[in-house]
Design an enzyme around this catalytic site. Structure first.
Site, PDB file in Angstrom:
ATOM      1  N   LYS A  60       0.803  -1.222   0.000  1.00 25.67           N
ATOM      2  CA  LYS A  60       0.000   0.000   0.000  1.00 25.67           C
ATOM      3  C   LYS A  60       0.839   1.277   0.000  1.00 25.67           C
ATOM      4  O   LYS A  60       0.321   2.361  -0.262  1.00 25.67           O
ATOM      5  CB  LYS A  60      -0.929  -0.008   1.211  1.00 25.67           C
ATOM      6  N   SER A 277      -2.989 -12.904   2.914  1.00 22.92           N
ATOM      7  CA  SER A 277      -3.342 -12.733   1.498  1.00 22.92           C
ATOM      8  C   SER A 277      -2.185 -13.181   0.608  1.00 22.92           C
ATOM      9  O   SER A 277      -2.408 -13.645  -0.520  1.00 22.92           O
ATOM     10  CB  SER A 277      -3.745 -11.284   1.187  1.00 22.92           C
TER      11      SER A 277
HETATM   12  C1  LIG Z   1      -2.719  -7.579   2.868  1.00 24.73           C
HETATM   13  C2  LIG Z   1      -3.334  -7.078   1.594  1.00 24.73           C
HETATM   14  N1  LIG Z   1      -3.440  -7.915   0.557  1.00 24.73           N
HETATM   15  C3  LIG Z   1      -4.011  -7.529  -0.600  1.00 24.73           C
HETATM   16  C4  LIG Z   1      -4.540  -6.258  -0.765  1.00 24.73           C
HETATM   17  C5  LIG Z   1      -5.224  -5.888  -2.052  1.00 24.73           C
HETATM   18  O1  LIG Z   1      -4.614  -4.883  -2.789  1.00 24.73           O
HETATM   19  P1  LIG Z   1      -5.473  -3.845  -3.664  1.00 24.73           P
HETATM   20  O2  LIG Z   1      -6.116  -2.904  -2.687  1.00 24.73           O
HETATM   21  O3  LIG Z   1      -4.476  -3.157  -4.493  1.00 24.73           O
HETATM   22  O4  LIG Z   1      -6.504  -4.579  -4.421  1.00 24.73           O
HETATM   23  C6  LIG Z   1      -4.451  -5.363   0.292  1.00 24.73           C
HETATM   24  C7  LIG Z   1      -5.023  -4.028   0.151  1.00 24.73           C
HETATM   25  O5  LIG Z   1      -5.355  -3.337   1.051  1.00 24.73           O
HETATM   26  C8  LIG Z   1      -3.837  -5.767   1.498  1.00 24.73           C
HETATM   27  O6  LIG Z   1      -3.735  -4.930   2.551  1.00 24.73           O
END
Ligand SMILES: Cc1ncc(COP(=O)(O)O)c(C=O)c1O
Length: 320
Positions: A60, A277
């Protein structure tokens, strides 16, 4: 070994990088080959972009830096303004790290079930935290920010990462060219999900411009509320972010919590300490690689290690 590359910072970021040299640590992250699952997908490589190397510990930092730079360049983010947004995690920390270093006040609206390590990190950078009820969900945090901003619009700079084009542009201009250079143009598949949609939209668009045959593999957590950071897109009541380009994905893959967690745990033992994630991303990359391998096709599958594993000490992720 992928070559060492440094993609020059886009011009819009330059004034901020001159003001605060520490912000130069954002981006130009390593790409590492993930070998832990290689026996199951002979002939196909998996690589992951180590986004937890960013100063805020996640992917981010790039979009937040870009959105603030655009706000400053447009004259909307002035020194008297407070940066405000809702975030249950990484974006909030990025606002606190970057906004704080640039000398702005930062206010983050966050559901009151947010973990202690996140709250402490926000406080460490001087951010003000406003809590909303966890029972009312993340949407209540969004509604609360909108109410606060509507009551005193002159006081705030509201970034609104779900509809701000600076979010996907950050990945289009930096993350994707880095992946392209680090794989020497060999990337064939990009695997990711949707939180705000910034990562998949920015990287997907740029890699497709560079190689029209590039496959974009969308992963979707199969249960509400989903894997931390990734939305269970399409489930009832789930809203599709405005900046997510729904035309990009070639295929969709379901991923469950348990598999994501197990994969994060395997990655940890292989020296890659990332959050849940990231486990979901690598678990899906492995399925894509296995599918190619079964069909006798070579491939270079790229995904992301989104944030640092320490951020999950107060969850069950590391109860192993
Ligand atoms: C841990 C994590 N994984 C994946 C994402 C997904 O990314 P995006 O917001 O660019 O779709 C985020 C976004 O906040 C995140 O904090």
């Amino acid at each position: 070994m992928p070559p060492e590359v440094r993609i020059p910072a886009p011009a819009i970021l330059q004034p901020l990088l001159d003001r605060v040299p520490a912000l130069r640590l954002i981006g130009n992250t390593p790409l590492v080959r993930v070998t832990a699952f290689e026996d199951s997908h002979p002939g196909v490589e998996i690589h992951a972009k180590v986004e937890y190397f960013n100063p805020g510990g996640s992917l981010k930092d790039r979009p937040v830096l870009r959105m603030l730079a655009e706000g400053i360049a447009a004259g909307r983010l002035t020194p008297d303004k407070t940066i405000i947004d809702s975030s249950s995690g990484n974006a909030g920390i990025a606002y606190a790290v970057i906004g704080g270093a640039l000398g702005y006040k930062v206010e983050i609206v966050i559901p009151d079930n947010a973990s202690k390590e996140r709250l402490k990190r926000l406080a460490a950078h001087g951010a003000k935290i406003t809590h909303t009820s966890a029972q009312d969900g993340y949407d209540e945090a969004i509604r609360t920010v909108r109410r606060i901003v509507a009551a005193s619009p002159e006081k705030y700079f509201y970034c609104d990462q779900y509809s701000n084009d600076g979010n996907w542009r950050a990945h289009h201009e930096t993350t994707a060219p880095e992946i392209w250079a680090q794989t020497e143009g060999r990337v064939t598949h990009f695997v990711f999900g949707v939180g705000t949609g910034g990562t998949i939209t920015g990287i997907g668009r740029r890699l497709r411009e560079l190689n029209p045959d590039l496959q974009i593999e969308l992963l979707v957590p199969d249960a509400f509320p989903g894997v931390e950071g990734l939305k269970p897109l399409g489930s009832p009541g789930d809203h599709v972010p405005e900046i997510y380009d729904t035309t990009l994905a070639s295929r969709t893959w379901d991923v469950d919590d348990e598999k994501s967690w197990q994969t994060s745990q395997i990655l940890a033992r292989a020296g890659l300490f990332a959050g849940q994630s990231s486990g979901a991303c690598v678990a899906t990359a492995v399925r894509v690689a296995q599918d190619l391998s079964r069909r006798g096709q070579p491939g270079v599958v790229v995904t992301m290690l989104c944030d640092i594993g320490e951020r999950y000490f107060s969850t069950r992720l590391w109860d192993v």
